[in-house]
Design an enzyme around this catalytic site. Structure first.
Site, mmCIF file in Angstrom:
data_model
loop_
_atom_site.group_PDB
_atom_site.id
_atom_site.type_symbol
_atom_site.label_atom_id
_atom_site.label_comp_id
_atom_site.label_asym_id
_atom_site.label_seq_id
_atom_site.Cartn_x
_atom_site.Cartn_y
_atom_site.Cartn_z
ATOM 1 N N ARG A 184 0.852 -1.189 0.000
ATOM 2 C CA ARG A 184 0.000 0.000 0.000
ATOM 3 C C ARG A 184 0.881 1.229 0.000
ATOM 4 O O ARG A 184 1.765 1.367 0.841
ATOM 5 C CB ARG A 184 -0.850 0.050 1.281
ATOM 6 C CG ARG A 184 -1.952 -0.899 1.303
ATOM 7 C CD ARG A 184 -3.013 -0.549 2.309
ATOM 8 N NE ARG A 184 -2.570 0.058 3.549
ATOM 9 C CZ ARG A 184 -3.391 0.403 4.513
ATOM 10 N NH1 ARG A 184 -4.693 0.212 4.364
ATOM 11 N NH2 ARG A 184 -2.952 0.942 5.622
ATOM 12 N N THR B 100 -1.187 7.450 -0.251
ATOM 13 C CA THR B 100 -2.505 7.350 -0.897
ATOM 14 C C THR B 100 -3.295 6.127 -0.424
ATOM 15 O O THR B 100 -4.497 6.038 -0.650
ATOM 16 C CB THR B 100 -2.351 7.238 -2.431
ATOM 17 O OG1 THR B 100 -1.658 6.008 -2.701
ATOM 18 C CG2 THR B 100 -1.560 8.413 -2.992
ATOM 19 N N ASP C 181 0.622 -3.297 12.072
ATOM 20 C CA ASP C 181 1.119 -3.645 10.733
ATOM 21 C C ASP C 181 1.530 -5.116 10.721
ATOM 22 O O ASP C 181 2.518 -5.514 11.348
ATOM 23 C CB ASP C 181 2.326 -2.751 10.386
ATOM 24 C CG ASP C 181 2.755 -2.931 8.942
ATOM 25 O OD1 ASP C 181 2.768 -1.947 8.199
ATOM 26 O OD2 ASP C 181 3.074 -4.091 8.552
ATOM 27 N N ASP D 248 5.165 -6.030 9.495
ATOM 28 C CA ASP D 248 6.193 -5.661 10.478
ATOM 29 C C ASP D 248 6.179 -6.593 11.670
ATOM 30 O O ASP D 248 7.229 -6.962 12.201
ATOM 31 C CB ASP D 248 5.979 -4.219 10.959
ATOM 32 C CG ASP D 248 6.447 -3.196 9.935
ATOM 33 O OD1 ASP D 248 7.186 -3.578 9.007
ATOM 34 O OD2 ASP D 248 6.061 -2.023 10.061
HETATM 35 C C1 PRP Z 1 -0.843 -4.884 4.272
HETATM 36 C C2 PRP Z 1 -1.594 -6.198 4.313
HETATM 37 C C3 PRP Z 1 -2.412 -6.127 3.057
HETATM 38 C C4 PRP Z 1 -2.719 -4.651 2.934
HETATM 39 C C5 PRP Z 1 -4.141 -4.438 3.394
HETATM 40 O O1 PRP Z 1 0.239 -4.958 3.427
HETATM 41 O O2 PRP Z 1 -0.766 -7.307 4.388
HETATM 42 O O3 PRP Z 1 -1.741 -6.595 1.911
HETATM 43 O O4 PRP Z 1 -1.819 -3.965 3.818
HETATM 44 O O5 PRP Z 1 -4.518 -3.125 3.167
HETATM 45 P P1 PRP Z 1 -5.627 -2.735 2.093
HETATM 46 O O6 PRP Z 1 -6.750 -3.677 2.285
HETATM 47 O O7 PRP Z 1 -5.978 -1.316 2.466
HETATM 48 O O8 PRP Z 1 -5.019 -2.806 0.726
HETATM 49 P P2 PRP Z 1 1.296 -3.751 3.328
HETATM 50 O O9 PRP Z 1 0.921 -2.784 2.267
HETATM 51 O O10 PRP Z 1 1.537 -3.167 4.683
HETATM 52 O O11 PRP Z 1 2.585 -4.465 2.790
HETATM 53 P P3 PRP Z 1 3.542 -5.533 3.507
HETATM 54 O O12 PRP Z 1 2.736 -6.791 3.694
HETATM 55 O O13 PRP Z 1 4.640 -5.699 2.526
HETATM 56 O O14 PRP Z 1 4.003 -4.952 4.807
HETATM 57 N N1 URA Z 2 -2.189 -3.350 6.796
HETATM 58 C C1 URA Z 2 -1.840 -3.811 8.015
HETATM 59 O O1 URA Z 2 -0.834 -4.534 8.153
HETATM 60 N N2 URA Z 2 -2.607 -3.495 9.065
HETATM 61 C C2 URA Z 2 -3.713 -2.725 8.953
HETATM 62 O O2 URA Z 2 -4.384 -2.464 9.962
HETATM 63 C C3 URA Z 2 -4.058 -2.238 7.678
HETATM 64 C C4 URA Z 2 -3.284 -2.587 6.613
#
Ligand code: PRP
Ligand code: URA
Length: 209
Positions: free
Chosen positions: A104, A108, A200, A203
């Protein structure tokens, strides 16, 4: 449109509580995600077709059933979806694993795709897309759009925590994709994080910050 499956199982509720706890470290967090994935997979594979076989027990020959040769594929959305792969493979070790990389944009909150590698025979497979978080729904919707270009036999989406906005967006964009979820939370905050959520997920799984 399939009604989303939201677990009310005591084991799942118990494990989700510890997942949410900010004092839960990465090692335990990964274990919990794996266990919750297994419990959700148990529900999501309930409709696998069976065929009759004969088996010889030490006592007699009897009719029994096995899964009717269904081919499955797991597709985690990187990164956090990786935390669900081992739990899914524990139940279906013969499944293939594809990967879709989506993050994400921090400003945005819209999804940015950066990687895709899917099994070459995905058109013969039932796909389970794995991502612990369904927040706005953007990442899952995009990943499923990408997978649909390859025409798999079916798609299900598995997540641990969903926000109402993400669930609505997902079921509107992909009414043919059943959603399996451990908990449906209250809302998104101003940064599009799920409330109360667990923070997150990527993380917390990988110990990054
Ligand atoms: C997180 C999660 C989803 C997304 C959900 O990933 O694992 O893929 O956010 O959010 P959304 O429904 O609003 O799209 P992130 O973008 O943090 O990436 P990562 O898994 O690489 O940390
Ligand atoms: N991605 C995450 O990892 N946690 C949230 O709460 C939303 C998006």
């Amino acid at each position: 449109m399939a009604v989303p499956f939201i677990s009310d199982h005591p084991l799942i509720k118990h494990k989700v509580t510890f997942l949410r706890d900010e004092n839960t470290g990465s090692m335990q967090f990964r274990e919990l995600i794996g266990e919750i994935t297994m419990l959700l997979m148990y529900e999501a594979t309930r409709d696998l077709p069976m065929r009759d076989v004969e088996v010889k027990t030490p006592i007699t020959v009897t009719k029994s059933q096995v899964i009717a040769g269904r081919k499955l594929a797991f597709v985690p959305i990187l990164r956090a979806g990786l935390g669900m792969v081992d739990g899914a493979l524990a139940l279906v070790p013969a499944a293939r694993v594809g990967h879709i990389g989506v993050y994400r944009d921090p400003k945005t909150h819209t999804p940015v795709e950066y990687y895709s590698k899917l099994p070459s025979d995905i058109s013969e497979r039932d796909v389970f897309v794995l991502d612990p978080m369904l927040a706005t729904g953007g990442s899952a919707i995009d990943a499923i759009n990408k997978i649909k270009e390859k025409h798999p036999r079916s798609i299900k989406f598995m997540c641990v925590i969903a926000a109402p906005d993400g669930m609505k967006a997902m079921t509107e964009a992909h009414p043919d994709v059943p959603v399996y979820c451990a908990a449906l939370d209250q809302k998104l905050n101003e940064n599009c994080y799920i409330v109360p959520g667990l923070g997150d997920a990527g993380d917390r799984i990988f110990g990054t910050k």
